[in-house]
Design an enzyme around this catalytic site. Sequence first.
Site, short mmCIF file in Angstrom:
data_model
loop_
_atom_site.label_atom_id
_atom_site.label_comp_id
_atom_site.label_asym_id
_atom_site.label_seq_id
_atom_site.Cartn_x
_atom_site.Cartn_y
_atom_site.Cartn_z
N ARG A 189 -2.23 -0.76 5.48
CA ARG A 189 -3.44 -1.25 4.82
C ARG A 189 -3.18 -2.63 4.21
O ARG A 189 -4.05 -3.49 4.19
CB ARG A 189 -3.87 -0.27 3.72
CG ARG A 189 -4.58 0.96 4.23
CD ARG A 189 -4.91 1.92 3.09
NE ARG A 189 -3.74 2.66 2.63
CZ ARG A 189 -3.74 3.53 1.63
NH1 ARG A 189 -4.86 3.75 0.94
NH2 ARG A 189 -2.66 4.19 1.28
N CYS A 198 0.86 -1.19 0.00
CA CYS A 198 0.00 0.00 0.00
C CYS A 198 0.89 1.23 0.00
O CYS A 198 1.69 1.41 -0.91
CB CYS A 198 -0.97 -0.03 1.17
SG CYS A 198 -0.19 -0.13 2.78
#
Lengths: 166, 300
Positions: free
Chosen positions: B254, B249
């Site tokens: 994430r 990410c």
Amino acid sequence: MTTTALPETLRGIIEDFQSVPDPEKLELLLEFSDELPALPERYAGHEDEMEQVIECQSPLFLAVELHDAQDRDPRSPGAGPASPDSIVRLFISAPPEAPTSRGFASVLAQGLDGLSAETILAVPEDLSSRLGLQKALTPLRLRGMSAMLGRIKRNIADQLAGQPAG
Amino acid sequence: MTTTADTAGVDEFSGYAHPDKLVSTQWVADHLQDEDVVVLESNEDTLLYSTGHIPGAVKIDWHTELNDPVTRDFIGPEEFARVVGSKGITRDTTVVFYGDKSNWWAAYALWVFTLYGHPDTRLMNGGRDKWIAEGRETTRDVPQVSPAEYPVTERDDTTERASRDDVMGHFGKPLIDVRSPLEYTGETTHMEGYPQEGTLRGGHIPTAASVPWAKAANEDGTFKSREELEQIYTVDAGLGESDDVVAYCRIGERSSHTWFVLRHLLGYERVRNYDGSWTEWGNSVRLPIAVGEDRGELPR
């Protein structure tokens, strides 16, 4: 680091933060977060009429009113025009699930509300780093606070220039 | 009270590849007193724990406790043993992670524990929001923790973690970019609302499929069903039967969430999280980049 140019309340808040060790700085910020005043009736539920601080990671809205020397809000009859001597009233809304943003908002509300437009425009930009939270918080968070202060200042400057706020 | 959490959640989560990696809010409520269970709260907002948390839960701060303060890396073995031991965790403890934003940061902390080989780590499905939405008890009382002896163990940076060089050697196998569509195409170099974590160049690693991380989560923060996840990753993103996947990410948090989904809910054998992610790739000189919605050509 000099804090002599700071308004008195704000200087007191900064000294409080600087006088405690790092873990307690976060506790202090939490206390501020808990103390953020609720919005007055004219703004509560009307966040869409406020200015959003998009730099913050959570929905955060602010309103800046320039009151005249008698502290009359600009919409009231007979209120004087905005001037550098205007009394600034700050209203900030931040959700409870964003306590760090709320804490910053509360520091600004308590430190700046009621000061003159001129005084607030002179507050140094590096306010967030003066609180000494660099180790405890990510740079992103600290920039969120700078953005909040920056927007308050720009809002005041716009109103002084006769432009609509926001 | 004694428990082993072997059978925890098996019924509710039996559709997933590793059902023992998830526990429900009810399971946590039932096991709060267990001596061999420690519940850790890991949030994006570091003050959130202090505003109220699951009774008995201990805070872990990804920024100040899991990241090295100087080098861009995780803390070393001695420091990890100290931090984890200070939370009353031994090598035999069942560690349950939960947090804000659909367990985004909880998955990140769990992934770091995985690098250090902690045997039993789990996520509380739905995270903090679900616990609160169900009206369960929270408290501001911070539990008194008796420090435990946690052994100094080496971190494994090859099995579940990928470096920039690993990614260069991975071309030809599936890559998943879990950032927002605008970050993937290169129109912006940060995610909406996070304007300061930018990079010099926008775009994505060539050949990476775009699957924003939140696609794996339901509205209430719980994970989607096995069938839904298979449709998203195995079919739509084209992972198929791959035995080697890398996810990334912007800074690796994430993608920890997606790593958890691929590794434990779908059961992919080899999934690595490239935690350098776009803030490393998009700032590095002479690395290949693709822009726009197309995945881009395989670099030569």
